[in-house]
Design an enzyme around this catalytic site. Sequence first.
Site, PDB file in Angstrom:
ATOM      1  N   ASP A   1      -5.704  -0.180   0.551  1.00 58.01           N
ATOM      2  CA  ASP A   1      -5.611   0.790   1.641  1.00 58.01           C
ATOM      3  C   ASP A   1      -6.971   1.470   1.785  1.00 58.01           C
ATOM      4  OD1 ASP A   1      -4.507   2.636   3.485  1.00 58.01           O
ATOM      5  OD2 ASP A   1      -2.606   2.591   2.395  1.00 58.01           O
TER       6      ASP A   1
ATOM      7  N   ASP B   1      -6.350   2.642   7.291  1.00 57.97           N
ATOM      8  CA  ASP B   1      -5.599   3.843   7.635  1.00 57.97           C
ATOM      9  C   ASP B   1      -6.091   4.434   8.965  1.00 57.97           C
ATOM     10  OD1 ASP B   1      -3.684   5.871   6.600  1.00 57.97           O
ATOM     11  OD2 ASP B   1      -5.415   7.200   6.668  1.00 57.97           O
TER      12      ASP B   1
ATOM     13  N   HIS C   1       5.709   4.288   3.644  1.00 59.90           N
ATOM     14  CA  HIS C   1       5.670   5.522   2.861  1.00 59.90           C
ATOM     15  C   HIS C   1       5.630   6.777   3.735  1.00 59.90           C
ATOM     16  CE1 HIS C   1       1.705   4.675   4.190  1.00 59.90           C
ATOM     17  NE2 HIS C   1       1.320   5.884   3.875  1.00 59.90           N
ATOM     18  N   ASP C   2       5.545   6.621   5.059  1.00 62.74           N
ATOM     19  CA  ASP C   2       5.513   7.781   5.962  1.00 62.74           C
ATOM     20  C   ASP C   2       6.815   7.966   6.720  1.00 62.74           C
ATOM     21  OD1 ASP C   2       2.836   8.371   5.389  1.00 62.74           O
ATOM     22  OD2 ASP C   2       2.085   7.111   7.020  1.00 62.74           O
TER      23      ASP C   2
ATOM     24  N   GLU D   1      -3.726   0.426  10.922  1.00 65.92           N
ATOM     25  CA  GLU D   1      -2.658   1.364  11.275  1.00 65.92           C
ATOM     26  C   GLU D   1      -3.092   2.073  12.542  1.00 65.92           C
ATOM     27  OE1 GLU D   1      -0.205   5.151   9.466  1.00 65.92           O
ATOM     28  OE2 GLU D   1      -2.380   5.074   9.398  1.00 65.92           O
TER      29      GLU D   1
HETATM   30  O1  TEU Z   1      -0.758   8.085   8.403  1.00 65.96           O
HETATM   31  C1  TEU Z   1      -1.187   8.350   9.677  1.00 65.96           C
HETATM   32  C2  TEU Z   1      -0.275   9.028  10.613  1.00 65.96           C
HETATM   33  O2  TEU Z   1      -0.717   9.517  11.614  1.00 65.96           O
HETATM   34  C3  TEU Z   1       1.142   9.118  10.376  1.00 65.96           C
HETATM   35  O3  TEU Z   1       1.827   8.063   9.898  1.00 65.96           O
HETATM   36  C4  TEU Z   1       1.463  10.427   9.767  1.00 65.96           C
HETATM   37  O4  TEU Z   1       1.624  10.366   8.402  1.00 65.96           O
HETATM   38  C5  TEU Z   1       2.738  10.887  10.394  1.00 65.96           C
HETATM   39  O5  TEU Z   1       2.488  11.026  11.740  1.00 65.96           O
HETATM   40  C6  TEU Z   1       3.161  12.179   9.846  1.00 65.96           C
HETATM   41  O6  TEU Z   1       4.419  12.426  10.352  1.00 65.96           O
HETATM   42  C7  TEU Z   1      -1.704   7.661   7.491  1.00 65.96           C
HETATM   43  C8  TEU Z   1      -1.063   7.428   6.151  1.00 65.96           C
HETATM   44  O7  TEU Z   1      -0.139   6.372   6.253  1.00 65.96           O
HETATM   45  C9  TEU Z   1      -0.467   8.707   5.676  1.00 65.96           C
HETATM   46  O8  TEU Z   1       0.248   8.567   4.489  1.00 65.96           O
HETATM   47  C10 TEU Z   1      -1.596   9.690   5.511  1.00 65.96           C
HETATM   48  O9  TEU Z   1      -1.083  10.953   5.191  1.00 65.96           O
HETATM   49  C11 TEU Z   1      -2.429   9.815   6.781  1.00 65.96           C
HETATM   50  O10 TEU Z   1      -2.766   8.565   7.339  1.00 65.96           O
HETATM   51  C12 TEU Z   1      -3.721  10.503   6.470  1.00 65.96           C
HETATM   52  O11 TEU Z   1      -4.563   9.668   5.755  1.00 65.96           O
END
Ligand code: TEU
Length: 576
Positions: free
Chosen positions: A95, A224, A351-352, A277
Amino acid sequence: MSFQDKTIYQIYPRSFRDSTGSGVGDLRGIIEKVPYIASLGVDMVWFNPFFVSPQRDNGYDIADYRAINPSLGTMEDFEELVAALGSHGVGVMLDMVLNHTSTQHEWFQRALAGEKEYQDFYYLRPAGPGGELPNNWVSKFGGNAWAPFTAQYAGMGITPEGAAENGFALNAAGPDAGNPDLYYLHLFDVTQADLNWHNPRVRQEMAAVVKFWLDKGVHGFRFDVINLIGKPQDLPSAPAGTDDRAMYTDGEAVVPFLRELAAASFGQDPHSITVGEMSSTSIEKCILYSNPDSRTLSMAFNFHHLKVDYLDGKKWTRTPFDFDALKSLLSEWGVGMQAGGGWNALFWNNHDQPRANNRFGDVVNFPVESATMLATTIHLMRGTPYVYMGEEIGMTDPDYTSIEEYRDVEAINAFEELVAGGMSREEAFATVHAKARDNSRTPMQWDASATAGFTSGTPWLRPTNQEHINVEAEEAGGRILPYYRKLIRLRKELPLIGYGTFAPYALDHPQVFAYVREYDGQRLLVLNNFYGTPTQVEVPVEFVGGRVLISNYDDAASPAQQAVSLRAYQSLAILI
Ligand code: TEU
């Protein structure tokens, strides 16, 4: 490398297996479970970040891109893990959090110390004449997206101790007194400072980071929030009443930046598989981000289908999912990406996200049927499927009863904001309970014991239903795990699944999401009943008498007539 016939497994390292009893998962724990991972038949494992980090956002706040966080292991552990997976033919996907660094990263620290060169690594902007913030963007984790850079710490009552608690180490040399009203941009937590990709030095450093891991034998990279790296340099405010995300998402510079990154790093590796992402994106942009002609990435994640249970597009709300919207999005993205030569990363969980079983299935009455129906829907589509740890055994959201059980900075901020906005504590809790990212971050449930076989200590997040949902039970006679193994195997065995065309079928059916895949004279019709009540669907006559490729009901028979009955949450894939 081809990625059409592959399946990628996602591991949240903090929550997979703890080998030390610390309560937090680690790399040696993952090494112990390599045989299990290999037994799934997956080709690659995407690991959420395990680099050096103050863990304010569980590793998405990176302080050193080239070292392993001590609580998770060492570089030797990492190398052993790569070798162990490699011995089973399983690759590693890392990642890469290249949009921002932790404020504890050396670059930010040197910027704080007044080094101009490193100040240019970030978006530092002065306050307006009346002390206004540089623009009106808001942080995705709540509050505005700007934090005071230096001198005003004192004015804001921020002490070195307080700064340390928030992940800062105020530089001993003191703040940069030359810029008393300087702010830095953070689209996420206040300790996650956005990097200025317009600075060529930043781009070179980032390519060097990717190169570093390539040289360690890593061929997979998940980038990310990579569609946020191309912000317009003048960082314009969103016009009143409009969504500020449009100002910084999918900017013109994303494609050239990605192309440059590819050319300088993973693009030189014929075996690389990359996924970006893409938050709040569009089909047009994702075609650019994943069409081989644009020399950017292999594929793209988008999240539109996971917002169909948001009220007015807002995450911190509760409403049943909109099946029509879900169907339209899955088919539009399937058709649209195909038309433009793009490639989708297919997924329900990560994970989100709260667990898809809780959102789109029925975890009480049809836990097995709905979990396997959801899996079928995704795995037989055009794209590359991702399985998030625990999904393959039917894991669900934990049944927490108090806000104190949540750990995620986003969940805690959201709860406070909801209450501050006038919502009752009960309703705010119910909302967080349904939507928190911690829902998917609970420990992998290996067995029925009190700590789910995850740790000998106290798990950092409490598992709640491991008595009946766990790997041991699934291996002994469960129906979800074998079904996932079969779906993963089918993608390898039947080229149609990886390479066939995609077309939605019977889009207006009130309960069924169906599609047809076609390749080299073969056709596959996939029917998925998204509800707990039986239904009928009319299939094209050619499929009558076709072979049942897979169904989540063992006794499913080849259709004897065009009117096909589907039971609760039944999936049926017919090959002709
Ligand atoms: O996530 C980016 C993101 O914008 C979303 O998935 C966010 O976590 C969600 O809108 C919140 O409700 C990525 C990662 O997957 C996440 O775990 C990190 O916190 C984020 O970037 C910051 O690096």
